[in-house]
Each structure stands twice: as C-alpha cells, then as structure tokens.
Design an enzyme around this catalytic site. Structure first.
Site, short mmCIF file in Angstrom:
data_model
loop_
_atom_site.label_atom_id
_atom_site.label_comp_id
_atom_site.label_asym_id
_atom_site.label_seq_id
_atom_site.Cartn_x
_atom_site.Cartn_y
_atom_site.Cartn_z
N ASP A 47 26.53 -92.45 -25.22
CA ASP A 47 28.03 -92.00 -25.28
C ASP A 47 28.20 -92.22 -26.63
O ASP A 47 28.26 -92.97 -26.54
CB ASP A 47 29.23 -92.67 -23.98
CG ASP A 47 30.74 -92.12 -23.93
OD1 ASP A 47 30.53 -90.57 -24.55
OD2 ASP A 47 31.11 -92.85 -23.04
N ASP A 48 28.19 -91.34 -27.15
CA ASP A 48 28.88 -91.25 -28.23
C ASP A 48 28.14 -91.42 -29.19
O ASP A 48 28.65 -91.98 -30.62
CB ASP A 48 30.81 -91.73 -28.43
CG ASP A 48 31.44 -91.41 -27.64
OD1 ASP A 48 31.28 -90.65 -27.00
OD2 ASP A 48 32.49 -91.38 -27.91
N CYS A 86 33.20 -86.11 -23.93
CA CYS A 86 32.32 -86.40 -23.07
C CYS A 86 32.24 -85.62 -21.70
O CYS A 86 31.01 -85.49 -20.93
CB CYS A 86 32.92 -88.27 -22.19
SG CYS A 86 33.02 -89.35 -23.53
N ARG A 90 28.56 -83.54 -19.80
CA ARG A 90 28.16 -84.31 -18.45
C ARG A 90 28.40 -83.12 -17.74
O ARG A 90 26.87 -82.99 -16.83
CB ARG A 90 28.05 -85.39 -18.01
CG ARG A 90 28.38 -87.02 -18.68
CD ARG A 90 29.46 -87.64 -18.91
NE ARG A 90 29.63 -88.45 -20.24
CZ ARG A 90 28.84 -89.35 -20.27
NH1 ARG A 90 28.28 -90.10 -19.60
NH2 ARG A 90 29.02 -89.92 -21.76
N LYS A 139 28.40 -93.83 -16.55
CA LYS A 139 29.52 -93.51 -16.78
C LYS A 139 29.27 -92.28 -16.08
O LYS A 139 28.23 -91.24 -16.73
CB LYS A 139 29.48 -93.00 -17.92
CG LYS A 139 31.35 -92.57 -18.51
CD LYS A 139 31.67 -92.43 -19.86
CE LYS A 139 31.85 -91.31 -19.97
NZ LYS A 139 32.71 -91.22 -21.75
N HIS A 141 31.86 -90.15 -14.70
CA HIS A 141 33.18 -89.07 -15.39
C HIS A 141 32.62 -87.92 -15.22
O HIS A 141 33.73 -86.67 -16.00
CB HIS A 141 33.02 -89.16 -17.35
CG HIS A 141 34.28 -89.31 -17.83
ND1 HIS A 141 33.82 -89.83 -19.30
CD2 HIS A 141 35.59 -88.91 -17.78
CE1 HIS A 141 35.72 -89.41 -19.77
NE2 HIS A 141 36.03 -89.35 -18.48
N SER A 164 35.13 -94.15 -18.54
CA SER A 164 34.90 -94.34 -19.95
C SER A 164 35.28 -95.33 -19.65
O SER A 164 36.49 -95.69 -19.02
CB SER A 164 35.54 -93.20 -21.06
OG SER A 164 34.99 -91.92 -20.92
N HIS A 218 30.48 -95.56 -26.60
CA HIS A 218 31.89 -95.38 -26.20
C HIS A 218 32.69 -96.17 -26.80
O HIS A 218 32.11 -97.60 -26.48
CB HIS A 218 32.17 -94.82 -25.30
CG HIS A 218 33.36 -93.87 -25.30
ND1 HIS A 218 34.09 -94.82 -25.14
CD2 HIS A 218 33.63 -93.40 -24.85
CE1 HIS A 218 35.36 -94.16 -25.04
NE2 HIS A 218 34.87 -93.27 -24.75
N ASP A 270 25.86 -87.39 -25.14
CA ASP A 270 26.59 -86.25 -24.87
C ASP A 270 27.55 -85.45 -26.04
O ASP A 270 27.43 -84.58 -25.67
CB ASP A 270 27.82 -87.03 -23.73
CG ASP A 270 28.50 -88.19 -24.24
OD1 ASP A 270 28.33 -88.98 -25.74
OD2 ASP A 270 30.21 -87.93 -23.97
N ASN A 271 27.76 -86.27 -26.92
CA ASN A 271 28.71 -85.68 -28.07
C ASN A 271 28.87 -86.38 -29.49
O ASN A 271 28.75 -87.90 -29.14
CB ASN A 271 30.07 -85.65 -28.05
CG ASN A 271 31.02 -87.28 -27.45
OD1 ASN A 271 30.88 -86.90 -26.12
ND2 ASN A 271 30.87 -87.76 -27.96
N LYS A 286 32.46 -86.64 -33.28
CA LYS A 286 33.76 -86.45 -31.91
C LYS A 286 34.54 -85.44 -32.00
O LYS A 286 35.66 -85.90 -32.47
CB LYS A 286 33.58 -87.61 -31.19
CG LYS A 286 34.04 -87.76 -29.66
CD LYS A 286 34.22 -88.38 -29.29
CE LYS A 286 34.81 -88.72 -27.75
NZ LYS A 286 34.53 -89.96 -26.91
MG MG Z 1 31.34 -89.17 -25.75
#
Ligand code: MG
Length: 471
Positions: A47-48, A86, A90, A139, A141, A164, A218, A270-271, A286
């Site tokens: 994540d991130d 995020c 997904r 996660k 989300h 998150s 994240h 994811d980003n 992001k």
């Molecule tokens: Mg993310």
C-alpha cells in the site's frame, strides 16, 4: 470458456502440452512437467509503495527476498495501477475493470456506506467454481459495511483491517468479527504473515488464491521490534524491509510444501508513494496521474512457466490480472465487460508488448491521461493534485488548453512536451479517448463533458499579464 493452459478444464492435455511447448520456445526456457491442477495464485499487494522502493528497482532499501523473486521470475518496468489512490486501485485489481465502472471511483472512508458494487465479480468469486480456497489477508478497502466485506465477495476467509490504517476506528477483523480495536500496528505484518502461512498449510491439497494486501507502507508507519531502527532509510525503510521478510516467508513456505512449481506469485502496489518512499526517477506521487502516482513495481514468479530473470518493458496494469489468472485457472470471465487483457504472453516472455486501444489514467470520475504505445497524452489536470479532498469546489478538473504529449520511453519524467511536433499523435490519442469514454458510465461521460466545457473558462494563451519592466 477460456483456453486453459495448465489445468483440467477448457483444454485437452494435447492443447496444454502444445501451449507449454509454444511458450517455452518463445521464452527460451525449459519447462518442468505440466502441473496436474490449476495453479495456486498468490497476489501480494503493498500500500503506497513507490516505483523506486525496492532494491531491484534501484532503492537502497534492502529487499533481498523481492530481489530474488525478480531474479527467479519476471520484473515489469511499465506496470500501472488504474488509479492513483487506494480503494479504486483495489477495485480494478479484483474485477479487471476500470474502477469508474465498479462503484468505487474514490477512496472509501468511514463513515461512508459504499463499496464494490454487488454486480461486480471479484477474482476470488471467479475462482471459487474452479475449486479454489480463497483468503484475503490485510487491507480490504472495498467497503466495510457487512455486505461488502471479503467474505461476501468470494473469499472464504478474511483477516485484517477493512480500510486504511490512518482511518478511525481501526478494527482488526477475522471474517466479520472484530478481534481488537484499535489494531496494534507494530504487530500487523508478522500476524498477516503467520495467517498466510497457516492458510497455505491448510489449503495445500486444493488450488488456492491468497490475496495479501498489506497495510504498509501506508502511514502511520510501524515495524515490529525485530526490524525497527535497522534500515539506513529510517522507519519507512524498516517497514519495507519487514514486508520483504514477509514475502520471503511466503515463498519459503511454498517451497517447503512442494507447491513452488504450481504457484504463480505476484507482487505489486496500489499507488505511488505518499509523503515518504520514492517514485524513483518518475514525476509525481500518490494522487497524481503523472507516472510516479500510478506506475508500480510488478514482479511475478512461477518456476518452469515464467523465465528466470526476465524484464518486461511492455505496458500492463492491475486491470490485466483478472483476465490472466482466469485463463490460467480455466475460469470463465465475468459477464460484465473486462477492460484488462490476458498478459500471459508478457509474463511468459513470449511477446514484448500487447496491443490495446489505449490505457486510461483516471482520478475519480475524470480521465486525465491516456497511454498509447510509447506516447502519453495529458488532457486534463486538477487545479491542485493534493490527495486530501479539498473543500467543495476547491478541486476542479481542468482541461489542458494545449494537451501535453510525452514520449514515456525516452522521457519517463514527463519533462519535454512533444505535442507541437506530433499533432497527428495528439489527434489519434484524443480520438481513442473519445471512443473509450463513450463506453463508460454516465458519470464518466458527464465529467468528460464538464471538463471540456471548462476550456472556455481557462485563461487564453498569451493573456498573462506582461512582466513589469526592469528598473
Ligand atoms: Mg494506497
């Protein structure tokens, strides 16, 4: 029915052998015997995490397990998330569709009551009829109301935080029950890992799909005692090194259980990076549709089927995961149209790239860029690309009076606008965007129309006030 290269459904043994021979010839590899059942699928999703945050992508953060995964499999250099934040990313990963089709165009935050539309088929739901055991660890989300939780969307089991780690409340859940609140962040990566190893252990006699969307890196960051203070790049480095350890544990378990040669393991994010982390040489982070916001590391390992140490420079993205896995598992595609394409020819190194009309870069409902071959056209941009939602009316998608064209292969930093020299390319990509937008939900079409209507509101070129004379 898709062609099934490995398993029992959808392809005769002769077709399966032929597929493997063709892939082997194209990829220059020697295959082990064809697996007897559909492959296990492991998708690990950070994540991130930035494009430049792994050792095998040039980082100083120590990621020996992911580096080894790249050395034993394939590493992509142009793999894209469908969105720079995020939840939508997904949604794209699990449906193979642009998030603007799935009911998740934006980040879902408590107390939001929305989630992945119930008309969507997730990858887990797609694999269930093929006999797969499925688990989501980490996660989610994609909606935290009971009807949206993983166990209602094709997963047999769920363990993790439903959104998150910077959101409140922060429950750690098992299926639909809360185990602790707030979740103790320092313990998450080891506990996720333990859950993953246990799932593999109890699922090893049937095909399985392990979806492991980690909570980190994240923010707020947290690493366990074993990793804290160990990385030369601070807590962010500690967190990524612990994620790398976790990947190593999963790979070791697969090998120990003899599942190594029948398991496709994928890793991505994811980003792009938020406040910390690195997008490498790319522009943006992001929340931005510049490359740094959406281009992600992507590694895939499948011994005997994916050549060792390969690098794919072709264009691919999270929307491609579902159609690719569906084909490998012999599963039928969802009834709703899938935007992604089967990238097995890239994964197996049989082909360097694949044709597609264009890859769209969305933020929310807005199309901001499109990629076609080596070219990326920026057509719109927010007045500010700050991630946090601005007050109403404070964040407006504006058309670029002169769309910007970048040769991403020569100029990945998006620094030299080549539009003026290539008007035919600008026209071609614009036409492709128009065609694609026409097939999207009404909100996308409206956003596109509204953005273009703002053209007249933008200050005309040359209308800036003249600089004050020098004294
Ligand atoms: Mg993310």
């Amino acid at each position: 029915m898709n062609t099934h290269p490995f398993g029992t459904a959808g392809a005769s043994p002769m077709a399966r052998r032929r597929f493997l021979q063709l892939s082997a010839a194209a990829a220059g590899v020697t295959f082990a015997a064809a697996p007897l059942r559909p492959p296990n699928i492991v998708m690990i999703y950070a994540d991130d995490l930035g494009y430049g945050d792994l050792g095998c992508y040039g980082s100083k953060i120590r990621t020996p397990n992911l580096d080894r995964m790249a050395a034993e499999g394939i590493r992509f250099t142009q793999f894209y998330s469908a969105n720079p934040v995020c939840s939508p990313s997904r949604a794209a990963l699990l449906t193979g569709r642009y998030p603007t089709r799935t009911g998740v165009p934006h980040v879902i935050m408590p107390p939001d009551k929305t989630g992945l539309a119930d008309t969507e088929t997730t990858l887990a739901a797609l694999l269930k009829p093929q006999g797969y055991k499925t688990m989501c660890i980490g996660k989610w989300h994609l909606g935290h109301q009971p009807q949206y939780l993983p166990t209602m969307r094709g997963f047999d089991e769920y363990y993790g935080i439903p959104y998150s780690n910077d959101m409140t409340p922060r429950p750690l859940m098992h299926n639909t029950e809360t185990l602790e609140e707030p979740a103790v962040l320092e313990t998450l990566t080891p506990r996720y890992t333990q859950q993953a190893l246990q799932f593999i252990e109890r699922s090893k006699n049937s095909p399985f799909f392990l979806y492991m969307p980690h909570t980190f890196p994240h923010i707020p960051l947290a690493a366990s005692q074993r990793f804290r203070g160990k990385s030369p790049l601070g807590l962010y480095g500690d967190v990524v090194e612990e994620l790398d350890w976790s990947v190593g544990e999963v790979l070791t378990k697969l090998k120990k259980e003899g599942l190594d040669n029948n398991t496709l393991v994928m890793f991505s994010s994811d980003n792009g990076p938020w406040y910390q982390g690195s997008p490498g040489q790319l522009r943006g982070r992001k929340g931005s549709t510049y490359e740094g916001g959406v281009r992600e590391p992507f590694l895939a390992r499948f011994p005997g089927h994916i050549p060792r140490g390969a690098v794919c420079r072709g264009i691919a993205g999270t929307i491609d995961v579902l159609p690719t896995v569906a084909r490998l598992a012999g599963a039928a595609l969802p009834k709703l149209p899938v935007d992604g394409v089967d990238i097995w020819p890239l994964l197996s190194a049989a082909r360097p790239n694949l044709e597609r009309e264009a890859l769209l870069y969305f933020d929310g409902w807005n199309v901001q860029c499109a990629r076609w071959g080596k070219w990326k056209l920026h057509v719109a941009r927010y007045n500010s690309f700050a991630y946090s939602p601005a007050p109403a009316g404070g964040r407006i998608n504006l058309p670029l009076q002169n769309p910007e064209l970048y040769d991403i292969e020569q100029d990945p930093t998006e620094a030299y606008d080549a539009a003026a020299e290539n008007p035919a390319v600008v026209a071609e990509i614009t036409a492709r965007v128009e065609r694609l937008v026409a097939g999207f939900p009404e909100e996308v079409k409206q956003a596109w129309t509204q953005t273009r209507a703002r053209q007249t509101a933008v200050r005309p070129a040359g209308a800036l006030p003249a600089p004050a004379p020098r004294k």
